[in-house]
Design an enzyme around this catalytic site. Structure first.
Site, PDB file in Angstrom:
ATOM      1  N   SER A 113       0.813  -1.210   0.000  1.00 28.46           N
ATOM      2  CA  SER A 113       0.000   0.000   0.000  1.00 28.46           C
ATOM      3  C   SER A 113       0.848   1.262   0.000  1.00 28.46           C
ATOM      4  CB  SER A 113      -0.956  -0.010   1.192  1.00 28.46           C
ATOM      5  OG  SER A 113      -0.316  -0.457   2.338  1.00 28.46           O
ATOM      6  N   GLU A 163      -4.949   0.358  -7.980  1.00 21.52           N
ATOM      7  CA  GLU A 163      -3.871   1.259  -8.408  1.00 21.52           C
ATOM      8  C   GLU A 163      -2.785   0.386  -9.022  1.00 21.52           C
ATOM      9  OE1 GLU A 163      -2.806   5.198  -5.845  1.00 21.52           O
ATOM     10  OE2 GLU A 163      -2.710   3.342  -4.744  1.00 21.52           O
ATOM     11  N   HIS A 170      -2.275  -2.646  -6.497  1.00 24.34           N
ATOM     12  CA  HIS A 170      -2.759  -2.255  -5.169  1.00 24.34           C
ATOM     13  C   HIS A 170      -4.288  -2.276  -5.120  1.00 24.34           C
ATOM     14  CE1 HIS A 170      -3.037   1.116  -1.926  1.00 24.34           C
ATOM     15  NE2 HIS A 170      -3.203  -0.071  -1.396  1.00 24.34           N
TER      16      HIS A 170
END
Ligand SMILES: CC(=O)CC(=O)SCCNC(=O)CCNC(=O)[C@H](O)C(C)(C)COP(=O)(O)OP(=O)(O)OC[C@H]1O[C@@H](n2cnc3c(N)ncnc32)[C@H](O)[C@@H]1OP(=O)(O)O
Ligand SMILES: NC(=O)C1=CN([C@@H]2O[C@H](COP(=O)(O)OP(=O)(O)OC[C@H]3O[C@@H](n4cnc5c(N)ncnc54)[C@H](OP(=O)(O)O)[C@@H]3O)[C@@H](O)[C@H]2O)C=CC1
Length: 286
Positions: free
Chosen positions: A120, A153, A141
């Site tokens: 993260s 992401e 992500h």
């Protein structure tokens, strides 16, 4: 290159969610954790989620069974590595744990295997540098809870090949997600914006501005957030929140990212939020 076999490393809340969504999308999935107990807990979480879907009429019992039959639990890294076209790593947010794992995966996986991290906040380029194939390493992500949240992401490391980016983007779409490409900087976009807000909410409690319930009410009712920041912090895991703040603090060298001492204290106490039963709030069961 076609992705058939996906191995998910780490059967915690994120790993189990990623494995579930991948199996629901039709992929063969191996789910690995360090102990039988953890991998069993992850498999049970998936089975429970799929049961709930049957009860709600989202899919049939036969479809649930078909998804479960595509999931293979293991604690042997060799087994997870040997036939994988794609590995998605979702272990604890610590650089040394991730680089050690990527080094082993690099040795045990076929040369074509793409190695993705669900980190993260940690730099993908640094994780990739632990391998001999940085061009096949990428950030993927997912958001929590994985079966619900649309965003993935996608973060390219310095050396990530265009072909690898295209495959991973397509994979995210096949899993029913919306990929958004961002550059490799600490916290990417999601946690560069979200985590300072959570940290500031913790400071508001630490400085006695308001009780956790009041802070959460303000953000829920005043800003229409689905969860208040402290409920969300408990949901993410306070250990993960602290590691992300540390990555931002160290990565940018800017005091505006300093983790709140109360966050550190809770993590030291083992108050990790929902997953440990206690954080800003108390929880029973899962
Ligand atoms: C830290 C990082 O690196 C990045 C991150 O992930 S940051 C965290 C990002 N996530 C968020 O911000 C989540 C914010 N919270 C929310 O969006 C919502 O509170 C929520 C989706 C979690 C729950 O929504 P809600 O409306 O309050 O509850 P509820 O009605 O029970 O659930 C809505 C749906 O989500 C599902 N759901 C809820 N929690 C779930 C979970 N833990 N796992 C799987 N599905 C879940 C429910 O089954 C329900 O599905 P259906 O609509 O198909 O029936
Ligand atoms: N929580 C969130 O909202 C989000 C988290 N992430 C990221 O996903 C990753 C996982 O987070 P999350 O699922 O919440 O964490 P959890 O603590 O729920 O799960 C992590 C799991 O990985 C296991 N693990 C640790 N080291 C290894 C290893 N070397 N090999 C295999 N398994 C290992 C852990 O076992 P043990 O308990 O024994 O250490 C644990 O079961 C982190 O990088 C996090 O930053 C990304 C998006 C959102």
């Amino acid at each position: 290159m076609e992705i058939r076999q996906i191995s998910v490393i780490g059967a915690g809340q994120m790993g189990s969610g990623i494995a579930q969504v991948a199996a629901q999308a039709g992929f063969q999935v191996t789910l690995l954790d360090v102990s039988e107990a953890f991998v069993k807990r992850g498999m049970e979480r998936i089975a429970r989620q799929l049961e709930r879907g049957v009860a709600k009429g989202k899919w049939t019992a036969a479809e649930k069974d078909a998804v479960l039959s595509r999931l293979q639990p293991t604690v042997q890294l060799e087994e997870a590595a040997k036939d994988a076209d794609m590995v998605i790593e979702a272990v604890v947010e610590k650089m040394e744990v991730k680089t050690d794992l990527f080094r082993q995966l690099d040795q045990k996986c076929p040369t074509h295997t793409i190695l993705a991290s669900n980190t993260s906040s940690l730099p993908i380029t640094e994780i990739a540098a632990a391998t001999s194939r940085p061009e096949r390493v990428i950030g993927m992500h997912f958001m929590n809870p994985v079966p619900v949240m649309k965003l993935v992401e996608i973060i390219r490391g310095l050396a990530t090949q265009d072909e690898v980016y295209a495959i991973v983007k397509e994979l995210a779409e096949a899993m029913g997600k919306v990929p958004v490409e961002v550059n490799d900087f600490p916290g990417f976009v999601s946690n560069r914006v979200l985590m300072p807000m959570i940290n500031e909410a913790i400071y508001a409690v630490y400085e006695g501005v308001a009780e956790p319930e009041a802070v959460d009410q303000v953000m829920k009712l005043g800003m229409n957030h689905p969860m208040g920041p402290l409920t969300l912090a408990d949901f993410i895991g306070l250990d993960t929140c602290l590691y992300i703040m540390e990555t931002l603090y160290e990565g940018f060298g800017d005091s505006k990212y300093r983790p709140c001492p109360l966050l550190r204290k809770y993590v030291k106490a083992g108050w990790l939020g929902k997953k440990s039963g206690r954080g800003f709030y108390q929880y029973e069961g899962e």
